[in-house]
Every structure is written in structure tokens, then in C-alpha cells.
Motif scaffolding. Structure first.
Motif, PDB file in Angstrom:
ATOM      1  N   ALA A   1       0.344   3.803   2.968  1.00 35.89           N
ATOM      2  CA  ALA A   1       0.407   3.363   4.369  1.00 35.89           C
ATOM      3  C   ALA A   1       1.646   3.944   5.038  1.00 35.89           C
ATOM      4  O   ALA A   1       2.777   3.613   4.683  1.00 35.89           O
ATOM      5  CB  ALA A   1       0.430   1.843   4.451  1.00 35.89           C
TER       6      ALA A   1
ATOM      7  N   GLU B   1       3.107  -1.194  -6.185  1.00 33.82           N
ATOM      8  CA  GLU B   1       2.268  -1.968  -5.281  1.00 33.82           C
ATOM      9  C   GLU B   1       2.179  -3.414  -5.750  1.00 33.82           C
ATOM     10  O   GLU B   1       2.029  -3.674  -6.945  1.00 33.82           O
ATOM     11  CB  GLU B   1       0.861  -1.363  -5.207  1.00 33.82           C
TER      12      GLU B   1
ATOM     13  N   ASP C   1       0.852  -1.187   0.000  1.00 27.84           N
ATOM     14  CA  ASP C   1       0.000   0.000   0.000  1.00 27.84           C
ATOM     15  C   ASP C   1       0.890   1.238   0.000  1.00 27.84           C
ATOM     16  O   ASP C   1       1.542   1.539   1.005  1.00 27.84           O
ATOM     17  CB  ASP C   1      -0.913  -0.002   1.222  1.00 27.84           C
TER      18      ASP C   1
ATOM     19  N   ALA D   1       0.474  -2.231   6.040  1.00 23.52           N
ATOM     20  CA  ALA D   1      -0.622  -1.821   5.152  1.00 23.52           C
ATOM     21  C   ALA D   1      -1.904  -1.548   5.923  1.00 23.52           C
ATOM     22  O   ALA D   1      -2.758  -0.774   5.470  1.00 23.52           O
ATOM     23  CB  ALA D   1      -0.862  -2.900   4.092  1.00 23.52           C
TER      24      ALA D   1
END
Length: 298
Positions: free
Chosen positions: A169, A226, A166, A257
Motif C-alpha cells: 500500500a 504484515e 499491507d 491499506a
């Protein structure tokens, strides 16, 4: 009458040595440092009494801790994780109380018992519970150490790719040097006396922000990609990472994440009166080491 001493355990380790060095410059009180290998830390001896202490040999610990009023208990390394670490740290706590130590400061972990990284937090949760049950204690819940980037970031610099589950994050990275400053302050009894301090960097840095900062500070050309969990595990295995370690790294990535390390706190400032280093400052400080490691990874 001689003043009671401050004691630091594990002074031959990365964090323990930093904490001991910080204390040598921060107090005139008598200092004791314990380690299984006192000969490895002779640099501390001019201002610190060094004693041998092995948490797996509890009978000798009360003597090693004798004379200390306050103790900084450095959590044992990850290779002892699980029941072994919990048991050995309990040996140290019991011995400290037997030796008359009135207050114990423990280097804990920011993750919680019911959070996405609960498996990594479990030993620290148990140790904190033991401390609370036995007397005066302070838990320093350290966020993810920024020094981990010294291992992971050079590969991204060499390949031009930062892998993540992510890209948004955040991780509130904190340098070990800042953790050492906070620990030294807590051991001296500074701060507002809270039983728990959450020690984080000034902001949660996303993979996108990390890449942008590395590109600006280090002259890198990193882009963020990603991955799905399956693709991340496959990539780690293809890199030659052993499967147990690859699955642990994936577990950590999944926790990140889910924002397990995204929380920031002002506790560092409350405890020290200072501001913890941002990720740009950390990368600048370690610029030469990161560039050399990236060249070696090419």
C-alpha cells in the motif's frame, strides 16, 4: 499607493512558519503574519508585519487581517479537530471577508469525504465548503507529511521491523517544505487558477520501498512485517500507546491499506514549476536527525 499585502495565519506553527519564511524569499510585496504568540516568531519581523490573532476571539480578527488582499489560511492543528476547528476556521474566513480579503488559500487535506480516511477529512471538507460559499478561494489538499517519518521510522530502525497492514500500500509522502513552496506560489496567484490543487510526492511509496530506501540511505536493516488489525492494535497497546491513540493509529493504517494516500498528482509541478522531493531525498536531508533518534530508541 501602497500595494495590498499578502497574509499568512498561524506563522508560529510548523507549516505556517515554513510558509512565511518561503514568502520572505519569494516576494517583495508587503507581508503580514498572524499568530497567537507573535513573540515566538521574532525571526520573521524584519520582513513581515506580525499581528496577534486568536481564532477563538473572532471580534479581533478583522483588525488583524486588515490591509490584506490575499490570505493563506493555515488549518488549525489536530488537537482542535472536530466542531471546534470548523467553527474557529469559519471565524477566520468571515473576518477575512469583512476585512476585504479577496482571495483565501487554505491548507486542506488530500483525503476525501467518502474515502477510507473520511473522519480525518471532515473538518477540511466543511471548511472548503465555507470558502466556496463566501468568495474567491483555493484549496491545497496536502498529502501525508513526510515529517511523520521522523517520529515513526526511528523505531523501525532501532527494532529492525516496520509494521504494516499491507506491504504494497503506497503513500505519496510530501515534505512540509514542498507544501510551503506550493502555498507561497498559490498565495502569490501563480499556477493556472484552479480552485483545488492536490499536493503529493512524485510517487506512492510502499512500506517495502520505504524500508529498502531507508536501508540504502541510512544504513538501516529494516524488514517489513504484515499484521492483522487485531495484532496491530495489540502491538500498539503493548508499546504503551494509550488506547484512544492506538485506535486512531489503527484507523489510519486501515485507511492507508485501502490506498487512501496512494494517489499521486502533477499539481505541485503545475503550481510551482518544480518537482517535489522523493522519499530518498527526504531521508538524506534528515539523515542525522533520524540516526540520532534511532540511537535514542535503542
Amino acid at each position: 499607493m501602497q500595494a495590498a499585502s499578502l497574509l499568512v495565519t498561524g506563522v508560529s506553527g510548523h507549516l505556517g512558519h515554513r510558509m512565511a519564511t518561503t514568502l520572505l524569499h519569494a516576494t517583495t510585496l508587503p507581508l503580514i503574519g498572524t499568530t497567537r504568540t507573535p513573540a515566538r516568531v521574532a525571526d520573521l519581523s524584519p520582513g513581515m508585519t506580525l499581528r496577534a490573532a486568536d481564532f477563538s476571539q473572532p471580534d479581533g480578527l478583522p483588525d488583524a487581517f486588515a490591509g490584506a488582499a490575499r490570505m493563506l489560511l493555515t488549518s488549525l492543528p489536530a488537537e482542535t479537530a472536530g466542531p471546534l476547528r470548523v467553527a474557529r476556521q469559519r471565524h477566520a474566513i468571515d473576518a477575512a471577508r469583512q476585512a476585504g480579503v479577496r482571495h483565501i488559500v487554505y491548507t486542506s487535506f488530500l483525503a476525501t469525504a467518502d474515502g477510507p480516511l473520511a473522519a480525518l477529512a471532515a473538518d477540511h471538507v466543511e471548511t472548503e465548503a465555507t470558502l466556496c460559499a463566501t468568495g474567491g478561494a483555493t484549496a491545497l489538499r496536502n498529502a501525508w507529511y513526510a515529517e511523520m517519518l521522523l517520529t515513526t521510522l526511528p523505531r523501525s530502525m532501532a527494532t529492525g521491523v516496520l509494521r504494516t497492514l499491507d506491504r504494497h500500500a503506497g503513500v505519496a509522502w510530501i515534505a512540509r517544505d514542498d507544501c510551503a513552496v506550493a502555498a507561497a506560489a498559490a498565495l502569490r496567484g501563480e499556477g493556472d487558477g484552479r480552485p483545488v490543487y492536490q499536493l503529493t510526492g512524485p510517487q506512492a511509496v510502499t512500506p517495502l520501498e520505504l524500508a529498502e530506501t531507508a536501508n540504502a540511505v541510512l544504513g538501516a536493516s529494516i524488514k517489513v512485517l504484515e499484521f492483522t488489525p487485531e495484532a496491530m492494535l495489540k502491538a500498539l497497546l503493548e508499546d504503551g500507546v494509550a488506547e484512544p491513540m492506538a485506535r486512531l493509529l489503527l484507523y489510519i493504517e486501515q485507511g492507508l491499506a485501502k490506498r487512501a494516500m496512494a494517489e499521486t498528482s502533477g499539481d505541485f509541478g503545475s503550481l510551482t514549476g518544480q518537482r517535489s522531493a522523493g522519499i530518498d531525498q527526504f531521508l538524506e536531508t534528515h539523515r542525522d536527525a533520524l540516526l540520532q533518534a534511532a540511537d535514542a530508541a535503542q
